[in-house]
Design an enzyme around this catalytic site. Sequence first.
Site, mmCIF file in Angstrom:
data_model
loop_
_atom_site.group_PDB
_atom_site.id
_atom_site.type_symbol
_atom_site.label_atom_id
_atom_site.label_comp_id
_atom_site.label_asym_id
_atom_site.label_seq_id
_atom_site.Cartn_x
_atom_site.Cartn_y
_atom_site.Cartn_z
ATOM 1 N N TYR A 59 33.442 26.608 105.377
ATOM 2 C CA TYR A 59 34.608 25.721 105.530
ATOM 3 C C TYR A 59 35.281 26.068 106.868
ATOM 4 O O TYR A 59 36.083 26.995 106.954
ATOM 5 C CB TYR A 59 35.602 25.872 104.373
ATOM 6 C CG TYR A 59 35.009 25.685 102.986
ATOM 7 C CD1 TYR A 59 33.770 25.053 102.815
ATOM 8 C CD2 TYR A 59 35.665 26.136 101.847
ATOM 9 C CE1 TYR A 59 33.216 24.898 101.557
ATOM 10 C CE2 TYR A 59 35.119 25.971 100.583
ATOM 11 C CZ TYR A 59 33.889 25.361 100.453
ATOM 12 O OH TYR A 59 33.335 25.207 99.202
ATOM 13 N N PHE A 206 33.889 19.706 92.897
ATOM 14 C CA PHE A 206 34.128 18.252 92.904
ATOM 15 C C PHE A 206 34.695 17.776 91.563
ATOM 16 O O PHE A 206 34.263 16.732 91.041
ATOM 17 C CB PHE A 206 32.857 17.448 93.203
ATOM 18 C CG PHE A 206 32.341 17.551 94.615
ATOM 19 C CD1 PHE A 206 33.196 17.830 95.671
ATOM 20 C CD2 PHE A 206 30.991 17.354 94.901
ATOM 21 C CE1 PHE A 206 32.717 17.914 96.977
ATOM 22 C CE2 PHE A 206 30.504 17.429 96.199
ATOM 23 C CZ PHE A 206 31.379 17.718 97.226
ATOM 24 N N SER A 210 35.702 14.091 94.495
ATOM 25 C CA SER A 210 36.287 13.866 95.835
ATOM 26 C C SER A 210 37.442 12.872 95.802
ATOM 27 O O SER A 210 37.635 12.095 96.741
ATOM 28 C CB SER A 210 35.221 13.399 96.825
ATOM 29 O OG SER A 210 34.170 14.325 96.872
HETATM 30 P P1 NAP Z 1 37.585 17.317 94.532
HETATM 31 O O1 NAP Z 1 38.367 18.456 94.018
HETATM 32 O O2 NAP Z 1 36.735 16.583 93.577
HETATM 33 O O3 NAP Z 1 38.542 16.269 95.234
HETATM 34 C C1 NAP Z 1 39.544 16.710 96.118
HETATM 35 C C2 NAP Z 1 40.221 15.510 96.739
HETATM 36 O O4 NAP Z 1 40.876 14.763 95.731
HETATM 37 C C3 NAP Z 1 41.311 15.935 97.695
HETATM 38 O O5 NAP Z 1 40.793 16.206 98.962
HETATM 39 C C4 NAP Z 1 42.207 14.717 97.674
HETATM 40 O O6 NAP Z 1 41.608 13.705 98.483
HETATM 41 C C5 NAP Z 1 42.099 14.306 96.231
HETATM 42 N N1 NAP Z 1 43.166 14.885 95.383
HETATM 43 C C6 NAP Z 1 43.360 16.174 95.025
HETATM 44 N N2 NAP Z 1 44.425 16.307 94.230
HETATM 45 C C7 NAP Z 1 44.906 15.062 94.062
HETATM 46 C C8 NAP Z 1 45.980 14.542 93.351
HETATM 47 N N3 NAP Z 1 46.780 15.315 92.625
HETATM 48 N N4 NAP Z 1 46.204 13.203 93.397
HETATM 49 C C9 NAP Z 1 45.424 12.423 94.101
HETATM 50 N N5 NAP Z 1 44.372 12.863 94.834
HETATM 51 C C10 NAP Z 1 44.121 14.170 94.800
HETATM 52 O O7 NAP Z 1 36.637 17.706 95.740
HETATM 53 P P2 NAP Z 1 36.568 18.910 96.746
HETATM 54 O O8 NAP Z 1 37.873 19.334 97.268
HETATM 55 O O9 NAP Z 1 35.543 18.573 97.742
HETATM 56 O O10 NAP Z 1 36.001 20.085 95.828
HETATM 57 C C11 NAP Z 1 36.846 21.054 95.241
HETATM 58 C C12 NAP Z 1 36.575 22.396 95.795
HETATM 59 O O11 NAP Z 1 35.270 22.813 95.341
HETATM 60 C C13 NAP Z 1 36.492 22.477 97.317
HETATM 61 O O12 NAP Z 1 37.755 22.516 97.940
HETATM 62 C C14 NAP Z 1 35.688 23.722 97.483
HETATM 63 O O13 NAP Z 1 36.544 24.851 97.378
HETATM 64 C C15 NAP Z 1 34.714 23.662 96.315
HETATM 65 N N6 NAP Z 1 33.384 23.136 96.674
HETATM 66 C C16 NAP Z 1 32.315 23.965 96.543
HETATM 67 C C17 NAP Z 1 31.038 23.540 96.863
HETATM 68 C C18 NAP Z 1 29.874 24.473 96.713
HETATM 69 O O14 NAP Z 1 28.795 24.209 97.275
HETATM 70 N N7 NAP Z 1 30.022 25.566 96.009
HETATM 71 C C19 NAP Z 1 30.821 22.229 97.314
HETATM 72 C C20 NAP Z 1 31.938 21.384 97.410
HETATM 73 C C21 NAP Z 1 33.200 21.843 97.079
HETATM 74 P P3 NAP Z 1 42.379 12.765 99.517
HETATM 75 O O15 NAP Z 1 43.731 13.340 99.747
HETATM 76 O O16 NAP Z 1 41.539 12.711 100.722
HETATM 77 O O17 NAP Z 1 42.385 11.436 98.868
#
Ligand code: NAP
Length: 312
Positions: A59, A206, A210
């Site tokens: 990241y 996720f 997302s």
């Molecule tokens: P996610 O949690 O599914 O979605 C996050 C997105 O949802 C935010 O960027 C925001 O997008 C929106 N969001 C979050 N809270 C919200 C709320 N209360 N109301 C409305 N929208 C909201 O996806 P992610 O952040 O990609 O994944 C979560 C975490 O998993 C990552 O940060 C990372 O730490 C980890 N991860 C790990 C791997 C791995 O390979 N191990 C891969 C991917 C992710 P917007 O503001 O852009 O709309």
Amino acid sequence: MDRETTIGHTDIKVNPIGVGTNAVGGHNIYPNLDEEQGKNVVRTALDRGMNFLDTAYVYGLGRSEELIGEVVKERGNRQEAVIATKAAHESKEGKMIFNNSPAFLKEAVEQAQKRLQTDYIDLFYIHFPDENTPKAEAVGALKECKDDGKIRSIGVSNFSVEQLKEADQDGYVDVIQSEYNLLKRGAENDLLPYVKERGISFVPYFPLASGLLAGKYDKNTTFADNDIRSNSPMFQGSTFYENLEKVEKVRRLARKKGAETAHVILAWYLTRDAIDTIIPGAKRAEQVTDNGHTLDVMLTEEEIKEIDQIFS
Ligand code: NAP
């Protein structure tokens, strides 16, 4: 819902609502990120006792770890944060490859300690499996780091159930992190039953697909070309519209409870056996605060089943 839980069979206590920080300094993942806004995500999380911070080398190629390290340092209380980070990415001849060799992982732990300005990391994951290193050997390297006090627990990420079995031959794996959400439920077939039996904690990534499951998009939503969502199949054409309809059904259920769609979705994951904690990603401090309200949602057995069926 309880405000504290233990991760699997470790002695690490966290708030069940953690924070995914790939948008904190993750300039290679999201365009136009503001670093101060990212640091405010971390400050707000810690202010609210949402202590489980999920980061990774990749990241921002260390930048996310550095920003988290700065915030934790400025607050002067290392123990208030539970930091999970990951490594495996190595830049070689202009390309990113995965490296799980013991030497690489041990060095990666030390480099992450420096960027995070800490002498211990609470949870260290092998971010992706590589093709060459025997998995138990890779985990064995992290066990040595654990014995040396450099890390407190061991995780693997993006491992299939077969790869996990190989990695966990000696029973050293505490946590697996994999993609899992109501629109992508493949882990229910094999990984979730296996980890439940072994007492390994499952951290779904996720969780909000997302943002799709947060209930704020509609048919007219578009994303910039360099946003990861413009290439994700869940956001394309008729699949996107079907997903929006499912989210709409959850919105109706949430409304009846006086709750928000995103909180109901997140609360549902915490009803799964092996899931102790979730890590919704946040770009802004308000999203952290907002996701914290998940703990106010209590789902009945019927609601849990209804949500299950909407996404079956
Ligand atoms: P996610 O949690 O599914 O979605 C996050 C997105 O949802 C935010 O960027 C925001 O997008 C929106 N969001 C979050 N809270 C919200 C709320 N209360 N109301 C409305 N929208 C909201 O996806 P992610 O952040 O990609 O994944 C979560 C975490 O998993 C990552 O940060 C990372 O730490 C980890 N991860 C790990 C791997 C791995 O390979 N191990 C891969 C991917 C992710 P917007 O503001 O852009 O709309």
